[in-house]
Every structure is written in C-alpha cells, then in structure tokens.
Motif scaffolding. Structure first.
Motif, PDB file in Angstrom:
ATOM      1  N   SER A 204       1.021  -1.436  -0.176  1.00  0.00           N
ATOM      2  CA  SER A 204       0.223  -0.141  -0.069  1.00  0.00           C
ATOM      3  C   SER A 204       0.725   1.439  -0.018  1.00  0.00           C
ATOM      4  O   SER A 204       0.455   2.404  -0.649  1.00  0.00           O
ATOM      5  CB  SER A 204      -1.210   0.138   0.960  1.00  0.00           C
ATOM      6  N   TRP A 205       1.901   1.354   0.557  1.00  0.00           N
ATOM      7  CA  TRP A 205       3.091   2.170   0.809  1.00  0.00           C
ATOM      8  C   TRP A 205       4.521   1.752   0.256  1.00  0.00           C
ATOM      9  O   TRP A 205       5.097   0.458   0.222  1.00  0.00           O
ATOM     10  CB  TRP A 205       2.874   2.832   2.670  1.00  0.00           C
ATOM     11  N   LEU A 206       5.455   3.308   0.420  1.00  0.00           N
ATOM     12  CA  LEU A 206       6.302   2.384  -0.517  1.00  0.00           C
ATOM     13  C   LEU A 206       7.780   1.931   0.983  1.00  0.00           C
ATOM     14  O   LEU A 206       7.928   1.327   0.768  1.00  0.00           O
ATOM     15  CB  LEU A 206       7.106   3.999  -1.197  1.00  0.00           C
ATOM     16  N   VAL A 207       7.246   2.417   2.778  1.00  0.00           N
ATOM     17  CA  VAL A 207       8.427   1.700   3.209  1.00  0.00           C
ATOM     18  C   VAL A 207       6.938   1.257   4.434  1.00  0.00           C
ATOM     19  O   VAL A 207       6.021   2.183   4.664  1.00  0.00           O
ATOM     20  CB  VAL A 207       8.583   2.947   3.430  1.00  0.00           C
ATOM     21  N   GLY A 208       7.424   0.419   4.936  1.00  0.00           N
ATOM     22  CA  GLY A 208       6.525   0.264   5.573  1.00  0.00           C
ATOM     23  C   GLY A 208       4.571  -0.546   5.443  1.00  0.00           C
ATOM     24  O   GLY A 208       4.629  -0.765   4.096  1.00  0.00           O
TER      25      GLY A 208
ATOM     26  N   ILE B 260       7.474  10.481   4.030  1.00  0.00           N
ATOM     27  CA  ILE B 260       7.720  11.140   2.663  1.00  0.00           C
ATOM     28  C   ILE B 260       7.965  10.800   2.043  1.00  0.00           C
ATOM     29  O   ILE B 260       8.061  11.314   0.549  1.00  0.00           O
ATOM     30  CB  ILE B 260       8.188  12.863   3.423  1.00  0.00           C
ATOM     31  N   ALA B 261       8.265   9.717   2.081  1.00  0.00           N
ATOM     32  CA  ALA B 261       8.703   8.570   0.264  1.00  0.00           C
ATOM     33  C   ALA B 261       7.438   8.966  -0.195  1.00  0.00           C
ATOM     34  O   ALA B 261       7.656   9.237  -1.608  1.00  0.00           O
ATOM     35  CB  ALA B 261       9.601   7.234   0.688  1.00  0.00           C
ATOM     36  N   ASP B 262       6.276   8.722   0.334  1.00  0.00           N
ATOM     37  CA  ASP B 262       4.898   8.618  -0.851  1.00  0.00           C
ATOM     38  C   ASP B 262       5.005  10.249  -1.596  1.00  0.00           C
ATOM     39  O   ASP B 262       5.001   9.873  -2.809  1.00  0.00           O
ATOM     40  CB  ASP B 262       4.172   8.711   0.095  1.00  0.00           C
TER      41      ASP B 262
END
Length: 204
Positions: A147-151, A156-158
């Motif tokens: 669902s998300w780029l990290v974790g 803020i990566a997204d």
C-alpha cells in the motif's frame, strides 16, 4: 511564520505544500514566476544558493533548499518519518530515486507539452520517456503487494514520489500500463490533509 517560495506548477514545490498541509502548519506562500525569471533576480541567491524553488525559510530566517531536504526537516519527529533507522534509510532511498530516475524524466516532457512544444521536442521527449518508463516499471513492480513505499504507513517517501508520478500523464506517459501505481496514487490522495497541485479558491 514559515515562508515558502514556490512556483505554481512545480511538482517539487507541491511536495512541500502537501506536507505543510498534512502537518497543519501555517506558512506564508510566495509564488514566483519562473518564466519571468523571478529566481534569477538579484538577491534571490541569498535565499536559495541554487537559485531555484522550493525554498522554505524557517522562523529564524534560515533557508532550506531542495524539496527532499524540506520534507526531511518538516517530517522530523512526526509520523511521516519513521524512527527506525532501517526504515528512515529506506525513505531516503526513495527520495534519491525520485530525483535521479523520475523527476527530470517526467518534468521535461510535461513542460514541453504544457508549453506546446511537444512536436519540436519529440526526440528529447522520447529520450526522457525511455528512462522514465523504466523507472515507472520499477515503481510498479515494488508496489505489487504494498500500500505504501516504506513499511505499513504513509511517509514522505510517498509524498516525494507521488508528485511527479501523478503528473506523468501530462508528459505523455501511458499511465494505464501501471495499475499498481494508479492504486497507490489514489491511496496518497486519500490521506488526511492532502492538497491538489492547484487549490480551488473559496469564497465566503
């Protein structure tokens, strides 16, 4: 009060505005006209050593330049930047990837299209898109079961990767090729405090 120097259609500036809104921070917005050459005016380099936007001027007068640095500064100590060192490093890797592999590959074709220069710049656009499509496929592959780029949460990566990727169609990219990216873009748009590139003016 915080002061943000930005430009109307810049994806890099949009990232900062999204995060400022999501953090519910008040700030003064100073929108510069890049075509008119506002960032090249005498004195602006004292605010931005690279003579470009965005620039976030802190309450003590210290300027922060570059969108990734602005995001990192604002997100420190918030839910948008993980405490875990590994995950923080992963966030940084996406900020670097976005600037190195996506930003110019998407921004240049987009600018040419918006300025009506697509036909005369078709070779440059094709060159940029070759790299851009490769980077978008890497992003698509990564998002396959995420669902998300990290974790497991929005960071803020997204924010960073979202801005220009969401504008890629304006640069002639066939985004229908990337269903996972489109799903993820909708995820980002649904986060609390998200704001569009150009906000509608409200009347009282």
């Amino acid at each position: 009060m915080l002061r943000l120097y930005d430009s109307l259609l810049s994806g890099n500036c949009w990232k900062a505005r999204i995060l400022l809104s999501q953090l519910n921070l008040e700030y003064e917005r100073i929108t510069l006209d890049l075509v008119r050459g506002d960032t090249q005016q005498p004195g602006f380099e004292t605010i931005s050593r690279f003579a470009r936007v965005p620039v976030l001027v802190l309450e003590d007068g210290h300027p922060i330049v570059e969108s990734g640095a602005i995001l990192m500064h604002l997100a420190e100590g918030t839910r948008f930047l993980p405490v875990d060192l590994y995950e923080r490093t992963e966030v940084l890797s996406w900020l670097f990837f976005e600037q190195a592999d996506l930003q110019k590959a998407i921004a240049f074709p987009r600018v040419y299209n918006l300025r009506g220069q697509a036909s005369q710049m078709k070779d440059e656009i094709a060159y940029r898109q070759k790299d851009g499509y490769g980077a978008l496929q890497k992003l698509e592959n990564w998002l396959g079961n995420r669902s998300w780029l990290v974790g497991n949460s929005y960071t803020i990566a997204d924010t960073s990767v979202f801005a220009y990727v969401s504008l890629a169609a304006e640069g002639g990219y066939r985004m229908d090729r990337y269903p996972e990216i489109l799903r993820w873009l909708d995820n980002v748009r649904s986060t609390e405090g998200w704001v569009p590139l150009i906000e509608k003016e409200t009347t009282s």
